[in-house]
Motif scaffolding. Structure first.
Motif, mmCIF file in Angstrom:
data_model
loop_
_atom_site.group_PDB
_atom_site.id
_atom_site.type_symbol
_atom_site.label_atom_id
_atom_site.label_comp_id
_atom_site.label_asym_id
_atom_site.label_seq_id
_atom_site.Cartn_x
_atom_site.Cartn_y
_atom_site.Cartn_z
ATOM 1 N N MET A 40 -7.338 -17.213 -25.923
ATOM 2 C CA MET A 40 -6.331 -16.200 -25.620
ATOM 3 C C MET A 40 -6.011 -16.128 -24.132
ATOM 4 O O MET A 40 -5.285 -15.238 -23.696
ATOM 5 C CB MET A 40 -6.799 -14.828 -26.117
ATOM 6 N N GLN A 41 -6.502 -17.063 -23.352
ATOM 7 C CA GLN A 41 -6.337 -17.005 -21.903
ATOM 8 C C GLN A 41 -4.920 -17.354 -21.477
ATOM 9 O O GLN A 41 -4.336 -18.330 -21.958
ATOM 10 C CB GLN A 41 -7.329 -17.960 -21.230
ATOM 11 N N ALA A 42 -4.379 -16.562 -20.567
ATOM 12 C CA ALA A 42 -3.129 -16.852 -19.858
ATOM 13 C C ALA A 42 -1.984 -17.295 -20.760
ATOM 14 O O ALA A 42 -1.363 -18.326 -20.514
ATOM 15 C CB ALA A 42 -3.385 -17.928 -18.788
ATOM 16 N N PRO A 43 -1.644 -16.504 -21.780
ATOM 17 C CA PRO A 43 -0.506 -16.910 -22.596
ATOM 18 C C PRO A 43 0.825 -16.818 -21.854
ATOM 19 O O PRO A 43 1.775 -17.504 -22.199
ATOM 20 C CB PRO A 43 -0.541 -15.923 -23.764
ATOM 21 N N GLY A 44 0.891 -15.959 -20.800
ATOM 22 C CA GLY A 44 2.170 -15.619 -20.210
ATOM 23 C C GLY A 44 2.685 -16.514 -19.106
ATOM 24 O O GLY A 44 3.864 -16.448 -18.771
ATOM 25 N N GLY A 45 1.828 -17.352 -18.489
ATOM 26 C CA GLY A 45 2.337 -18.183 -17.404
ATOM 27 C C GLY A 45 1.233 -18.917 -16.676
ATOM 28 O O GLY A 45 0.059 -18.542 -16.757
ATOM 29 N N PRO A 46 1.562 -19.972 -15.944
ATOM 30 C CA PRO A 46 0.562 -20.808 -15.292
ATOM 31 C C PRO A 46 -0.241 -20.105 -14.214
ATOM 32 O O PRO A 46 -1.377 -20.499 -13.924
ATOM 33 C CB PRO A 46 1.368 -21.965 -14.687
ATOM 34 N N THR A 47 0.301 -19.054 -13.589
ATOM 35 C CA THR A 47 -0.427 -18.354 -12.534
ATOM 36 C C THR A 47 -1.105 -17.078 -13.036
ATOM 37 O O THR A 47 -1.708 -16.355 -12.251
ATOM 38 C CB THR A 47 0.520 -17.994 -11.373
ATOM 39 N N GLU A 48 -0.999 -16.799 -14.333
ATOM 40 C CA GLU A 48 -1.533 -15.548 -14.861
ATOM 41 C C GLU A 48 -3.047 -15.469 -14.732
ATOM 42 O O GLU A 48 -3.585 -14.477 -14.246
ATOM 43 C CB GLU A 48 -1.123 -15.406 -16.331
ATOM 44 N N ASP A 49 -3.754 -16.492 -15.180
ATOM 45 C CA ASP A 49 -5.220 -16.484 -15.116
ATOM 46 C C ASP A 49 -5.743 -17.919 -15.201
ATOM 47 O O ASP A 49 -6.121 -18.394 -16.266
ATOM 48 C CB ASP A 49 -5.801 -15.647 -16.254
ATOM 49 N N LEU A 83 -3.324 -24.492 -18.709
ATOM 50 C CA LEU A 83 -2.297 -24.463 -19.743
ATOM 51 C C LEU A 83 -1.653 -23.095 -19.879
ATOM 52 O O LEU A 83 -1.122 -22.744 -20.937
ATOM 53 C CB LEU A 83 -2.907 -24.896 -21.084
ATOM 54 N N GLY A 84 -1.684 -22.293 -18.801
ATOM 55 C CA GLY A 84 -1.080 -20.971 -18.842
ATOM 56 C C GLY A 84 0.391 -21.027 -19.208
ATOM 57 O O GLY A 84 1.122 -21.917 -18.760
ATOM 58 N N GLY A 85 0.828 -20.082 -20.034
ATOM 59 C CA GLY A 85 2.201 -20.052 -20.509
ATOM 60 C C GLY A 85 2.399 -20.742 -21.839
ATOM 61 O O GLY A 85 3.538 -20.989 -22.248
ATOM 62 N N TRP A 86 1.309 -20.986 -22.560
ATOM 63 C CA TRP A 86 1.371 -21.791 -23.786
ATOM 64 C C TRP A 86 2.155 -21.131 -24.912
ATOM 65 O O TRP A 86 2.609 -21.817 -25.833
ATOM 66 C CB TRP A 86 -0.028 -22.155 -24.247
ATOM 67 N N VAL A 87 2.371 -19.807 -24.882
ATOM 68 C CA VAL A 87 3.128 -19.193 -25.981
ATOM 69 C C VAL A 87 4.607 -19.572 -25.936
ATOM 70 O O VAL A 87 5.284 -19.564 -26.967
ATOM 71 C CB VAL A 87 3.000 -17.655 -25.987
ATOM 72 N N PHE A 88 5.131 -19.908 -24.763
ATOM 73 C CA PHE A 88 6.568 -20.108 -24.636
ATOM 74 C C PHE A 88 7.027 -21.483 -25.115
ATOM 75 O O PHE A 88 8.228 -21.726 -25.239
ATOM 76 C CB PHE A 88 6.999 -19.867 -23.190
ATOM 77 N N GLY A 89 6.089 -22.354 -25.417
ATOM 78 C CA GLY A 89 6.463 -23.635 -26.004
ATOM 79 C C GLY A 89 6.776 -23.523 -27.482
ATOM 80 O O GLY A 89 7.312 -24.455 -28.086
#
Length: 221
Positions: free
Chosen positions: A16-25, A32-38
């Motif tokens: 569940m880490q950093a779903p929102g963007g590469p710099t989130e966590d 792989l931050g931002g993985w939900v937007f793919g």
């Protein structure tokens, strides 16, 4: 008494880490931050709309609070209304840090016992966002009433997991499920007691199985 729900974006392997963007966590080298937007899927928007229908209060770990506090009070454009709603909501932060909580309507909690007391108080229901470290102790304490999991068809391999170290064994009861056109699965779960373990319905009586059991006992298997 308030209800406590946890809502999380998770990968198929439970990250569940950093779903929102590469710099989130990026802690732990997570890249792989931002993985939900793919995987955009129309099933998500109605679920989020229901979760964030006021009134609600947010329950956050300190790192998630810092991520939110650096973003939502300042967001502009089409997300500004969500930022205003988060600012207006009470935010309960589980932390042992003495650093100030400067975002409006933020309140410090000093541990899991404080969450139990908060649930007993009057006020809107509580919603966990992010905050992977909260799930194991809250589940162990029996304080989570519902899990809303939005599972994306991706495998991330590494990263902070929803059911991390310290998660107690237990059974969940399925309340509801939806499957999006692009494979996102939304499930709602309620804790349903301990894991029931029964005897094998057709145990082997072969000599080979007896030998395997012997090797296990002796540490040779």
């Amino acid at each position: 008494m308030r209800k406590l729900a946890g809502a999380a974006f998770v990968s198929l392997d439970g990250v569940m880490q950093a779903p929102g963007g590469p710099t989130e966590d990026p802690t732990g080298g997570f890249a792989l931050g931002g993985w939900v937007f793919g995987v955009g899927d129309d099933v998500i928007d109605p679920v989020l709309g229901g979760l964030f229908e006021p009134p609600y209060a947010l329950l956050l770990g300190r790192r998630t609070y810092d991520i939110f506090a650096a973003y939502w009070p300042f967001v502009e454009g089409e997300m500004a209304d969500m930022g205003d709603a988060f600012t207006a909501a009470d935010k309960y932060v589980v932390t042992d840090s003495d650093q100030p909580l400067e975002w409006a309507n933020s309140h410090r909690l000093d541990g899991i016992a404080a969450i139990g007391a908060l649930k007993q108080s009057d006020g809107p229901d509580l919603l966990i966002q992010g905050s992977s470290t909260l799930y194991p102790p809250l589940l162990a304490a029996g304080l989570i009433d519902e899990l809303v999991l939005m599972t994306f068809p991706v495998v991330l391999g590494t990263g902070k997991r929803l059911f991390g170290d310290g998660t107690p064994p237990g059974t969940l009861r399925l309340i509801d499920q939806q499957v999006g056109a692009k494979g996102v699965i939304v499930t709602r779960w309620a804790p349903a007691g301990p894991v029931a373990i029964g005897p094998h319905p057709h145990p082997s009586t072969s000599a080979a199985e007896a030998e395997r059991q012997r090797r296990m006992i002796e540490g040779r298997w």
